[in-house]
Design a protein around this motif. Structure first.
Motif, mmCIF file in Angstrom:
data_model
loop_
_atom_site.group_PDB
_atom_site.id
_atom_site.type_symbol
_atom_site.label_atom_id
_atom_site.label_comp_id
_atom_site.label_asym_id
_atom_site.label_seq_id
_atom_site.Cartn_x
_atom_site.Cartn_y
_atom_site.Cartn_z
ATOM 1 N N GLU A 87 0.834 -1.193 0.000
ATOM 2 C CA GLU A 87 0.000 0.000 0.000
ATOM 3 C C GLU A 87 0.873 1.248 0.000
ATOM 4 O OE1 GLU A 87 -2.989 0.192 2.977
ATOM 5 O OE2 GLU A 87 -3.769 -1.834 2.586
ATOM 6 N N PRO A 88 0.438 2.301 -0.683
ATOM 7 C CA PRO A 88 1.196 3.557 -0.644
ATOM 8 C C PRO A 88 1.325 4.077 0.783
ATOM 9 C CG PRO A 88 -0.463 3.622 -2.377
ATOM 10 C CD PRO A 88 -0.741 2.389 -1.561
ATOM 11 N N LYS A 89 2.397 4.795 1.057
ATOM 12 C CA LYS A 89 2.569 5.405 2.372
ATOM 13 C C LYS A 89 1.424 6.378 2.642
ATOM 14 C CE LYS A 89 7.636 5.243 2.880
ATOM 15 N NZ LYS A 89 7.958 4.459 1.685
ATOM 16 N N ASN A 90 1.043 6.477 3.907
ATOM 17 C CA ASN A 90 -0.015 7.410 4.263
ATOM 18 C C ASN A 90 0.546 8.815 4.496
ATOM 19 O OD1 ASN A 90 1.051 7.517 6.935
ATOM 20 N ND2 ASN A 90 -0.241 5.814 7.582
ATOM 21 N N TYR A 91 -0.355 9.733 4.776
ATOM 22 C CA TYR A 91 0.045 11.136 4.956
ATOM 23 C C TYR A 91 1.114 11.294 6.027
ATOM 24 C CZ TYR A 91 -0.281 15.953 6.652
ATOM 25 O OH TYR A 91 0.028 17.236 7.087
ATOM 26 N N GLN A 92 0.902 10.684 7.193
ATOM 27 C CA GLN A 92 1.843 10.878 8.290
ATOM 28 C C GLN A 92 3.217 10.304 7.967
ATOM 29 O OE1 GLN A 92 1.077 12.774 11.100
ATOM 30 N NE2 GLN A 92 3.317 12.690 11.181
ATOM 31 N N ASP A 93 3.256 9.148 7.336
ATOM 32 C CA ASP A 93 4.548 8.564 6.959
ATOM 33 C C ASP A 93 5.320 9.501 6.034
ATOM 34 O OD1 ASP A 93 4.076 6.275 8.427
ATOM 35 O OD2 ASP A 93 3.308 5.124 6.732
ATOM 36 N N ASN A 94 4.622 10.052 5.047
ATOM 37 C CA ASN A 94 5.281 10.961 4.115
ATOM 38 C C ASN A 94 5.668 12.272 4.787
ATOM 39 O OD1 ASN A 94 5.413 9.542 1.569
ATOM 40 N ND2 ASN A 94 3.193 9.688 1.462
ATOM 41 N N PHE A 95 4.822 12.755 5.685
ATOM 42 C CA PHE A 95 5.137 13.998 6.398
ATOM 43 C C PHE A 95 6.375 13.805 7.266
ATOM 44 C CE2 PHE A 95 3.305 17.574 9.270
ATOM 45 C CZ PHE A 95 4.181 18.479 8.696
ATOM 46 N N ASP A 96 6.517 12.636 7.889
ATOM 47 C CA ASP A 96 7.711 12.346 8.685
ATOM 48 C C ASP A 96 8.968 12.387 7.815
ATOM 49 O OD1 ASP A 96 6.198 12.034 10.975
ATOM 50 O OD2 ASP A 96 6.129 9.849 10.865
ATOM 51 N N ILE A 97 8.863 11.880 6.585
ATOM 52 C CA ILE A 97 9.998 11.931 5.660
ATOM 53 C C ILE A 97 10.342 13.380 5.337
ATOM 54 C CG2 ILE A 97 10.730 11.442 3.278
ATOM 55 C CD1 ILE A 97 9.058 8.860 3.469
ATOM 56 N N VAL A 98 9.318 14.160 5.027
ATOM 57 C CA VAL A 98 9.549 15.570 4.691
ATOM 58 C C VAL A 98 10.188 16.302 5.866
ATOM 59 C CG1 VAL A 98 8.406 17.755 4.146
ATOM 60 C CG2 VAL A 98 7.702 15.660 2.982
ATOM 61 N N LYS A 99 9.630 16.142 7.059
ATOM 62 C CA LYS A 99 10.160 16.843 8.236
ATOM 63 C C LYS A 99 11.619 16.489 8.502
ATOM 64 C CE LYS A 99 6.771 15.584 11.017
ATOM 65 N NZ LYS A 99 5.925 15.436 12.235
ATOM 66 N N SER A 100 11.965 15.237 8.289
ATOM 67 C CA SER A 100 13.338 14.800 8.582
ATOM 68 C C SER A 100 14.353 15.352 7.582
ATOM 69 C CB SER A 100 13.410 13.271 8.606
ATOM 70 O OG SER A 100 13.231 12.730 7.306
ATOM 71 N N HIS A 101 13.863 15.867 6.434
ATOM 72 C CA HIS A 101 14.773 16.388 5.414
ATOM 73 C C HIS A 101 14.763 17.908 5.303
ATOM 74 C CE1 HIS A 101 14.679 12.171 4.112
ATOM 75 N NE2 HIS A 101 15.761 12.426 3.411
ATOM 76 N N LEU A 102 13.879 18.575 6.040
ATOM 77 C CA LEU A 102 13.849 20.038 5.976
ATOM 78 C C LEU A 102 15.107 20.622 6.611
ATOM 79 C CD1 LEU A 102 10.100 20.685 6.917
ATOM 80 C CD2 LEU A 102 11.151 20.898 4.643
ATOM 81 N N GLU A 103 15.596 21.694 6.022
ATOM 82 C CA GLU A 103 16.858 22.280 6.474
ATOM 83 C C GLU A 103 16.683 23.284 7.605
ATOM 84 O OE1 GLU A 103 19.228 21.992 2.184
ATOM 85 O OE2 GLU A 103 18.322 23.892 2.800
ATOM 86 N N GLU A 104 15.525 23.931 7.668
ATOM 87 C CA GLU A 104 15.271 24.931 8.703
ATOM 88 C C GLU A 104 14.097 24.487 9.583
ATOM 89 O OE1 GLU A 104 14.681 28.699 6.789
ATOM 90 O OE2 GLU A 104 16.820 28.978 6.412
ATOM 91 N N ASN A 105 14.236 24.664 10.883
ATOM 92 C CA ASN A 105 13.223 24.182 11.820
ATOM 93 C C ASN A 105 11.853 24.810 11.594
ATOM 94 O OD1 ASN A 105 15.081 22.521 13.131
ATOM 95 N ND2 ASN A 105 15.650 24.092 14.626
ATOM 96 N N ASN A 106 11.823 26.083 11.235
ATOM 97 C CA ASN A 106 10.544 26.770 11.093
ATOM 98 C C ASN A 106 9.791 26.373 9.830
ATOM 99 O OD1 ASN A 106 10.836 28.135 13.487
ATOM 100 N ND2 ASN A 106 11.596 30.024 12.549
ATOM 101 N N SER A 107 10.455 25.722 8.897
ATOM 102 C CA SER A 107 9.799 25.377 7.629
ATOM 103 C C SER A 107 8.588 24.484 7.833
ATOM 104 C CB SER A 107 10.795 24.691 6.687
ATOM 105 O OG SER A 107 11.830 25.564 6.304
ATOM 106 N N VAL A 108 8.659 23.621 8.826
ATOM 107 C CA VAL A 108 7.564 22.677 9.058
ATOM 108 C C VAL A 108 6.265 23.409 9.409
ATOM 109 C CG1 VAL A 108 8.000 22.344 11.523
ATOM 110 C CG2 VAL A 108 6.952 20.507 10.191
ATOM 111 N N ASN A 109 6.373 24.603 9.985
ATOM 112 C CA ASN A 109 5.179 25.335 10.389
ATOM 113 C C ASN A 109 4.301 25.712 9.203
ATOM 114 O OD1 ASN A 109 6.022 25.262 13.095
ATOM 115 N ND2 ASN A 109 7.271 27.094 12.798
#
Length: 250
Positions: A87-109
């Motif tokens: 099954e494709p990854k769900n929203y939270q799984d993909n969001f965790d991937i994105v958050k772990s690769h963001l360069e600046e802490n505030n970007s996630v906001n």
């Protein structure tokens, strides 16, 4: 405490006609994709999504298997180097991937602000209102970040969301009405269903971009933008179709 992002989507309507290139500290230098290519991700996403909604046997006894066969065949026919299994990854799984690769802490906001926007009464939000909000937030992001990669990931996210909104939303809200076309009736939970679908495919595409960007940065040869665009779009389209089928709210 997280900094509050002050964004009002109820800006003047002529924002829709403005050039979306924001002159700010985030230069176009260092970008992997142009604005036109990022917009193409959204366009291709909708093309692949329409093929899936029409082409997958959603009443099969093994929808997941038929789904993967369909998308693997589509990837092969489009010369896209993606393999679908499980099954494709769900929203939270993909969001965790994105958050772990963001360069600046505030970007996630900024990503979380989009989540809040869609979670709050989607029923009253038209394609125009969604576009205004995302454009405003994108401009604010550009003015407050020094990370080209984070900003570009957000551009991919918003491009897919805007195009997905056009695809799914009812015609009375400015969309093409595909949700109403392919569901027997607009159920009481349709608003939450579309929130799930839009956020899932947007975040899937963003995760695909941000992983691909890391691979591209480590590569010794040039990146083929059209191939990269197609991979992101197909992955996001698959996630959208699967969430539309699988979400308990749909």
């Amino acid at each position: 405490m997280k900094p509050q992002i002050q964004t009002a989507y109820k800006k003047k309507e002529n924002m829709l006609n403005r050039d979306e290139n924001v002159i700010s500290r985030v230069s176009i230098s260092g970008r992997l994709l142009t604005d036109e290519q990022i917009n193409l991700i959204g366009v291709k996403h909708n093309e692949f999504l329409l093929q899936a909604v029409k082409g997958v046997n959603w009443s099969s006894n093994d929808v997941n298997n038929d789904f993967n066969i369909f998308f693997n065949n589509l990837a092969t026919s489009e010369n896209i180097n993606l393999a679908f299994e499980g099954e494709p990854k769900n929203y939270q799984d993909n969001f965790d991937i994105v958050k772990s690769h963001l360069e600046e802490n505030n970007s996630v906001n900024y990503f979380e602000s989009v989540d809040s926007f869609f979670s709050n009464d989607l029923e009253g939000k038209s394609v125009k209102q969604i576009t205004l909000f995302l454009t405003s937030l994108k401009e604010e992001f550009a003015e407050n970040t020094n990370s080209v990669r984070d900003y570009e990931a957000f551009l991919v996210y918003t491009s897919i969301l805007k195009h997905s909104a056009v695809f799914w939303l009812p015609t009375d809200l400015g969309g093409e009405g595909h949700f109403d076309m392919y569901k027997a009736a607009r159920t009481p939970g349709w608003k939450k269903c579309l929130t799930d679908v839009l956020e899932s495919d947007g975040m899937s595409g963003t995760a695909g971009f941000i992983i691909g960007a890391g691979i591209a940065a480590a590569a010794t040869g040039p990146v083929a933008p059209i191939t990269f665009v197609a991979e992101i779009a197909l992955g996001a389209g698959a996630s959208s179709a699967w969430t539309w089928y699988r979400s308990i709210n749909c």
